[in-house]
Motif scaffolding. Structure first.
Motif, PDB file in Angstrom:
ATOM      1  N   ARG A 148       1.258  -7.977   5.705  1.00 50.39           N
ATOM      2  CA  ARG A 148       0.133  -7.080   5.411  1.00 50.39           C
ATOM      3  C   ARG A 148       0.154  -5.862   6.337  1.00 50.39           C
ATOM      4  O   ARG A 148      -0.809  -5.572   7.036  1.00 50.39           O
ATOM      5  N   THR A 149       1.274  -5.172   6.309  1.00 52.04           N
ATOM      6  CA  THR A 149       1.432  -3.938   7.068  1.00 52.04           C
ATOM      7  C   THR A 149       2.039  -2.895   6.140  1.00 52.04           C
ATOM      8  O   THR A 149       2.664  -3.244   5.132  1.00 52.04           O
ATOM      9  N   ALA A 150       1.881  -1.621   6.502  1.00 48.56           N
ATOM     10  CA  ALA A 150       2.471  -0.561   5.681  1.00 48.56           C
ATOM     11  C   ALA A 150       3.979  -0.753   5.597  1.00 48.56           C
ATOM     12  O   ALA A 150       4.575  -0.603   4.522  1.00 48.56           O
ATOM     13  N   GLN A 151       4.602  -1.098   6.710  1.00 51.78           N
ATOM     14  CA  GLN A 151       6.058  -1.288   6.721  1.00 51.78           C
ATOM     15  C   GLN A 151       6.461  -2.486   5.854  1.00 51.78           C
ATOM     16  O   GLN A 151       7.430  -2.412   5.095  1.00 51.78           O
ATOM     17  N   GLU A 208       0.401   7.808  -1.670  1.00 54.50           N
ATOM     18  CA  GLU A 208      -1.011   7.439  -1.749  1.00 54.50           C
ATOM     19  C   GLU A 208      -1.581   7.148  -0.368  1.00 54.50           C
ATOM     20  O   GLU A 208      -2.699   7.567  -0.042  1.00 54.50           O
ATOM     21  N   LEU A 209      -0.818   6.444   0.457  1.00 52.33           N
ATOM     22  CA  LEU A 209      -1.281   6.119   1.807  1.00 52.33           C
ATOM     23  C   LEU A 209      -1.424   7.381   2.655  1.00 52.33           C
ATOM     24  O   LEU A 209      -2.409   7.544   3.374  1.00 52.33           O
ATOM     25  N   MET A 210      -0.475   8.280   2.551  1.00 49.62           N
ATOM     26  CA  MET A 210      -0.526   9.513   3.340  1.00 49.62           C
ATOM     27  C   MET A 210      -1.685  10.417   2.904  1.00 49.62           C
ATOM     28  O   MET A 210      -2.234  11.160   3.711  1.00 49.62           O
ATOM     29  N   ALA A 211      -2.075  10.354   1.643  1.00 48.47           N
ATOM     30  CA  ALA A 211      -3.162  11.181   1.131  1.00 48.47           C
ATOM     31  C   ALA A 211      -4.538  10.562   1.398  1.00 48.47           C
ATOM     32  O   ALA A 211      -5.557  11.241   1.246  1.00 48.47           O
ATOM     33  N   PRO A 219      -8.987   8.049   6.480  1.00 52.33           N
ATOM     34  CA  PRO A 219      -9.047   6.798   7.241  1.00 52.33           C
ATOM     35  C   PRO A 219      -9.928   5.743   6.572  1.00 52.33           C
ATOM     36  O   PRO A 219      -9.607   4.555   6.608  1.00 52.33           O
ATOM     37  N   GLU A 220     -10.998   6.181   5.933  1.00 50.52           N
ATOM     38  CA  GLU A 220     -11.892   5.234   5.256  1.00 50.52           C
ATOM     39  C   GLU A 220     -11.242   4.621   4.017  1.00 50.52           C
ATOM     40  O   GLU A 220     -11.598   3.509   3.620  1.00 50.52           O
ATOM     41  N   GLU A 221     -10.326   5.312   3.397  1.00 54.82           N
ATOM     42  CA  GLU A 221      -9.665   4.832   2.179  1.00 54.82           C
ATOM     43  C   GLU A 221      -8.398   4.021   2.458  1.00 54.82           C
ATOM     44  O   GLU A 221      -7.924   3.287   1.602  1.00 54.82           O
ATOM     45  N   ALA A 222      -7.839   4.166   3.646  1.00 53.52           N
ATOM     46  CA  ALA A 222      -6.531   3.573   3.958  1.00 53.52           C
ATOM     47  C   ALA A 222      -6.503   2.054   3.785  1.00 53.52           C
ATOM     48  O   ALA A 222      -5.539   1.507   3.238  1.00 53.52           O
ATOM     49  N   ALA A 223      -7.554   1.369   4.216  1.00 55.12           N
ATOM     50  CA  ALA A 223      -7.564  -0.098   4.097  1.00 55.12           C
ATOM     51  C   ALA A 223      -7.500  -0.533   2.635  1.00 55.12           C
ATOM     52  O   ALA A 223      -6.789  -1.483   2.294  1.00 55.12           O
ATOM     53  N   ALA A 224      -8.228   0.167   1.764  1.00 52.82           N
ATOM     54  CA  ALA A 224      -8.214  -0.175   0.344  1.00 52.82           C
ATOM     55  C   ALA A 224      -6.842   0.103  -0.268  1.00 52.82           C
ATOM     56  O   ALA A 224      -6.360  -0.670  -1.105  1.00 52.82           O
ATOM     57  N   VAL A 225      -6.191   1.181   0.150  1.00 59.52           N
ATOM     58  CA  VAL A 225      -4.841   1.496  -0.347  1.00 59.52           C
ATOM     59  C   VAL A 225      -3.873   0.394   0.081  1.00 59.52           C
ATOM     60  O   VAL A 225      -3.081  -0.099  -0.735  1.00 59.52           O
ATOM     61  N   TRP A 282      -1.924  -2.117  -2.593  1.00 63.81           N
ATOM     62  CA  TRP A 282      -0.457  -2.115  -2.649  1.00 63.81           C
ATOM     63  C   TRP A 282       0.132  -3.418  -2.120  1.00 63.81           C
ATOM     64  O   TRP A 282       1.210  -3.827  -2.543  1.00 63.81           O
ATOM     65  N   TRP A 283      -0.575  -4.123  -1.221  1.00 63.96           N
ATOM     66  CA  TRP A 283      -0.090  -5.436  -0.783  1.00 63.96           C
ATOM     67  C   TRP A 283      -0.107  -6.375  -1.982  1.00 63.96           C
ATOM     68  O   TRP A 283       0.848  -7.131  -2.198  1.00 63.96           O
ATOM     69  N   CYS A 284      -1.172  -6.307  -2.800  1.00 61.13           N
ATOM     70  CA  CYS A 284      -1.238  -7.123  -4.016  1.00 61.13           C
ATOM     71  C   CYS A 284      -0.104  -6.766  -4.965  1.00 61.13           C
ATOM     72  O   CYS A 284       0.532  -7.662  -5.544  1.00 61.13           O
ATOM     73  N   GLU A 285       0.163  -5.480  -5.124  1.00 62.35           N
ATOM     74  CA  GLU A 285       1.272  -5.037  -5.980  1.00 62.35           C
ATOM     75  C   GLU A 285       2.602  -5.594  -5.458  1.00 62.35           C
ATOM     76  O   GLU A 285       3.441  -6.072  -6.236  1.00 62.35           O
TER      77      GLU A 285
END
Length: 96
Positions: free
Chosen positions: A16-19, A36-39, A42-48, A52-55
């Protein structure tokens, strides 16, 4: 006797990390994830990351081809959203 999940899975298959998420995705999907993560604010990053972890979990699921075939054939077992929310609450999982 212990209870076993109906559909066991390895929650650590994708870290469960970006990497970890990026490593599990195809090149095309990795690009979409990173954009998507770069855009994200900070408030949206956790949801992104969560989405994507689910994907990535789905993409690396060994039974993915079978599940896709069952879904396309209309034979995939289903449940109601209400039942799913209740099960997640009972298991102490987040419900958003």
């Amino acid at each position: 006797m212990t209870a076993q999940p109906i559909h066991p899975h390895d929650p650590d298959r994708v870290p469960r990390t970006a990497q970890g998420i990026a490593a599990a995705l195809s090149a095309e999907r990795r690009t979409q994830f990173c954009e998507e993560l770069m855009a994200a604010t900070p408030e949206e990053a956790a949801a992104v990351l969560r989405r994507w972890w689910c994907e990535a979990q789905l993409d690396t699921d060994p039974a993915g081809d079978r599940v896709t075939a069952e879904a396309l054939a209309g034979t995939l077992p289903t449940t109601t959203v209400a039942d799913l929310i209740e099960r997640r609450r009972r298991d102490g999982l987040p419900v958003e």
